[in-house]
Design a protein around this motif. Structure first.
Motif, PDB file in Angstrom:
ATOM      1  N   GLU A  75       0.834  -1.203   0.000  1.00  0.00           N
ATOM      2  CA  GLU A  75       0.000   0.000   0.000  1.00  0.00           C
ATOM      3  C   GLU A  75       0.871   1.257   0.000  1.00  0.00           C
ATOM      4  O   GLU A  75       0.585   2.226  -0.716  1.00  0.00           O
ATOM      5  CB  GLU A  75      -0.917   0.001   1.216  1.00  0.00           C
ATOM      6  CG  GLU A  75      -1.804   1.235   1.300  1.00  0.00           C
ATOM      7  CD  GLU A  75      -2.672   1.246   2.542  1.00  0.00           C
ATOM      8  OE1 GLU A  75      -3.703   1.960   2.540  1.00  0.00           O
ATOM      9  OE2 GLU A  75      -2.331   0.543   3.517  1.00  0.00           O
ATOM     10  N   LEU A  79       0.896   4.371  -2.739  1.00  0.00           N
ATOM     11  CA  LEU A  79       0.567   5.742  -2.358  1.00  0.00           C
ATOM     12  C   LEU A  79       1.756   6.688  -2.468  1.00  0.00           C
ATOM     13  O   LEU A  79       1.594   7.864  -2.824  1.00  0.00           O
ATOM     14  CB  LEU A  79       0.022   5.770  -0.931  1.00  0.00           C
ATOM     15  CG  LEU A  79      -1.349   5.100  -0.717  1.00  0.00           C
ATOM     16  CD1 LEU A  79      -1.709   5.096   0.757  1.00  0.00           C
ATOM     17  CD2 LEU A  79      -2.428   5.804  -1.529  1.00  0.00           C
ATOM     18  N   ARG A 368      -3.409  10.454  -6.462  1.00  0.00           N
ATOM     19  CA  ARG A 368      -3.273   9.839  -5.137  1.00  0.00           C
ATOM     20  C   ARG A 368      -4.623   9.672  -4.443  1.00  0.00           C
ATOM     21  O   ARG A 368      -4.879   8.654  -3.788  1.00  0.00           O
ATOM     22  CB  ARG A 368      -2.332  10.656  -4.255  1.00  0.00           C
ATOM     23  CG  ARG A 368      -1.866   9.904  -2.998  1.00  0.00           C
ATOM     24  CD  ARG A 368      -0.914  10.746  -2.164  1.00  0.00           C
ATOM     25  NE  ARG A 368      -0.230   9.932  -1.171  1.00  0.00           N
ATOM     26  CZ  ARG A 368      -0.736   9.587   0.002  1.00  0.00           C
ATOM     27  NH1 ARG A 368      -1.967   9.985   0.331  1.00  0.00           N
ATOM     28  NH2 ARG A 368      -0.042   8.856   0.858  1.00  0.00           N
ATOM     29  N   GLN A 372      -6.078   6.068  -3.236  1.00  0.00           N
ATOM     30  CA  GLN A 372      -6.492   5.843  -1.850  1.00  0.00           C
ATOM     31  C   GLN A 372      -7.932   5.353  -1.783  1.00  0.00           C
ATOM     32  O   GLN A 372      -8.264   4.431  -1.025  1.00  0.00           O
ATOM     33  CB  GLN A 372      -6.356   7.143  -1.058  1.00  0.00           C
ATOM     34  CG  GLN A 372      -6.756   7.022   0.413  1.00  0.00           C
ATOM     35  CD  GLN A 372      -5.768   6.214   1.217  1.00  0.00           C
ATOM     36  OE1 GLN A 372      -4.606   6.601   1.339  1.00  0.00           O
ATOM     37  NE2 GLN A 372      -6.206   5.080   1.760  1.00  0.00           N
ATOM     38  N   GLU A 373      -8.789   5.929  -2.601  1.00  0.00           N
ATOM     39  CA  GLU A 373     -10.196   5.528  -2.638  1.00  0.00           C
ATOM     40  C   GLU A 373     -10.351   4.078  -3.097  1.00  0.00           C
ATOM     41  O   GLU A 373     -11.162   3.322  -2.543  1.00  0.00           O
ATOM     42  CB  GLU A 373     -10.966   6.462  -3.563  1.00  0.00           C
ATOM     43  CG  GLU A 373     -12.453   6.165  -3.671  1.00  0.00           C
ATOM     44  CD  GLU A 373     -13.172   7.092  -4.628  1.00  0.00           C
ATOM     45  OE1 GLU A 373     -14.294   6.755  -5.043  1.00  0.00           O
ATOM     46  OE2 GLU A 373     -12.602   8.148  -4.966  1.00  0.00           O
ATOM     47  N   GLU A 376      -9.282   1.677  -0.268  1.00  0.00           N
ATOM     48  CA  GLU A 376     -10.321   1.607   0.751  1.00  0.00           C
ATOM     49  C   GLU A 376     -11.529   0.826   0.258  1.00  0.00           C
ATOM     50  O   GLU A 376     -12.157   0.074   1.018  1.00  0.00           O
ATOM     51  CB  GLU A 376     -10.726   3.021   1.159  1.00  0.00           C
ATOM     52  CG  GLU A 376      -9.612   3.791   1.874  1.00  0.00           C
ATOM     53  CD  GLU A 376      -9.968   5.239   2.126  1.00  0.00           C
ATOM     54  OE1 GLU A 376     -11.048   5.675   1.638  1.00  0.00           O
ATOM     55  OE2 GLU A 376      -9.184   5.936   2.792  1.00  0.00           O
TER      56      GLU A 376
END
Length: 422
Positions: A75, A79, A368, A372-373, A376
């Protein structure tokens, strides 16, 4: 079931949507998914295609050292290295001759002349390619004029994958892949022969490994082919976007398949169509059909095994015609049993119901916030996983033994397992 069950994680291609895989992997490896009864998953095999090959290779290289924490490290790479921000370009590709690069302050550090030097180098690459195509246009007079005009255009000339190569080299230790206790399987497509090429742990040398991962994710028409040996190679997803067979050939009985194809009906179908949108929809339909056929075949094989097992043990099936047919087929199979080694498979499937990318160009969206979305979203989907709603394949024969064997490794304490490369 006799013997130890082996677990595989199968990761498909899908460009930037590969961040969704990271979220699902986090949930599985730390034991947050109902699919594993909220028990941390300990994979034996990682199989991947395209961006899935990068995720698979990264986890293979880190598992023996970090265990489940490797998902968190993956991860961080997405990111902090792959994703782009207002002050940092993405770690996957750049457009040659992009004038907007000259407007980014970060480009001038530490060398203030670097943006201008890069602009000149880009001009040389594009200019040389253009010169070759112009010469071809003039000299190939016997070819159709329209064909010569088409050959003047090549989008991949304007795309540089140097950032992607640097990200791969910075984030993956190939020596750790070669010595890993986990099996790795990744694919490319030989662009000359059209054959699927499969690579394993020992193929991932410090020199060849980066080229294999770059080739596996080289989407035709967008990213340039990568030379391996003496021949060009491109995205393995051209032939096998979700490599289930690689996992079963490596001995896996329980597959956790993460693929990025949405339900086709969920892909926006605008009133104003475009060539790019048409190609994207065609590819999505093809990939969805392939993975659904593979999983459907596994379900049929599982049911056949259940029927033959019932026949051998003298149990009735409930359908006289099926029972009669099974007895006849079973007699034939018993004569070639030493050549056939089918086994029941458990297949858990995870994929988004809707279109994650918002169209074909969304596959290149490395913003970014978007990454990230997606991470999640993948994590949330895995923690709410419903096997019945997802169409998972769950064999009923010896299912309790299968599940106990699948989780026995976790009970040993450290998640490690003896054994090396195939």
């Amino acid at each position: 079931m006799k013997g130890e069950c082996r677990i595989a994680v199968v990761l498909s291609g899908g460009g930037a949507n590969g961040a969704y895989e990271v979220g699902v992997l986090k949930a599985l490896l730390v034991g947050k998914s109902p699919a594993t009864r909220c028990t941390p998953l300990v994979p034996d095999v990682y199989a991947g295609t395209s961006i899935g090959s990068f995720n698979a290779a990264f986890l293979t290289s880190q598992w023996d050292t970090y265990g489940a924490s490797a998902a968190g490290n993956l991860e961080s790479v997405w990111l902090d290295c792959l994703a782009e921000t207002a002050s940092r370009p993405n770690g996957a590709f750049r457009l040659r001759g992009d004038p907007f690069e000259l407007l980014e302050p970060s480009r001038y550090l530490p060398n203030p002349f670097q943006p201008f030097l890069q602009f000149l180098q880009d001009g040389a690459v594009v200019g040389w390619d253009g010169l070759q195509r112009a010469v071809n246009f003039v000299t190939q007079r016997d070819a159709n004029l329209r064909q010569r005009i088409v050959e003047l255009l090549n989008f991949t000339t304007f795309v540089s994958t140097e950032p992607w190569e640097q990200t791969i080299r910075d984030s993956i230790r190939f020596e750790s892949i070669r010595s890993s206790s986990r099996k790795l399987r990744v694919t490319t497509t030989n662009w000359t022969t059209g054959a699927l090429e499969v690579y394993q742990n020992l193929d991932m040398t410090d020199r060849l490994g980066p080229a294999i991962l770059m080739a596996s994710s080289a989407i035709p028409g967008i990213f340039p082919p990568i030379t391996i040996g003496a021949e060009p190679h491109v995205d393995g997803g051209v032939l096998m976007n979700t490599p289930l067979k690689l996992a079963t050939d490596a001995g896996a009985d329980i597959l956790h398949v993460i693929y990025l194809d949405p339900q086709v009906r969920a892909i926006p179908f605008g009133a104003l169509q475009s060539t790019l949108a048409t190609i994207y929809r065609q590819q999505a339909i093809s990939w969805a059909r392939t993975v659904n056929d593979d999983i459907g075949d596994a379900a049929v094989i599982n049911r056949s095994i259940e029927i033959f097992d019932a026949i051998e043990k003298g149990r009735t099936i409930g359908n006289p015609e099926v029972e009669l047919l099974a007895k006849s087929v079973n007699k034939i199979l018993s004569r070639v049993q030493k050549f056939l080694r089918y086994r029941p498979l458990t297949i858990h499937r995870y994929h988004p119901r809707d279109d994650l990318s918002g169209g074909a160009l969304g596959l290149l969206n490395l913003d970014r916030g978007h990454i990230q979305e997606l991470i999640e979203r993948g994590f949330a989907d895995a923690t709410l996983h419903d096997c019945e709603a997802s169409g998972c394949v769950l064999p009923t024969v010896n299912d309790e033994e299968l599940t106990q064997a699948a989780h026995s490794e976790v009970e040993r304490g450290d998640g490690s397992r003896s054994g090396g490369n195939p």
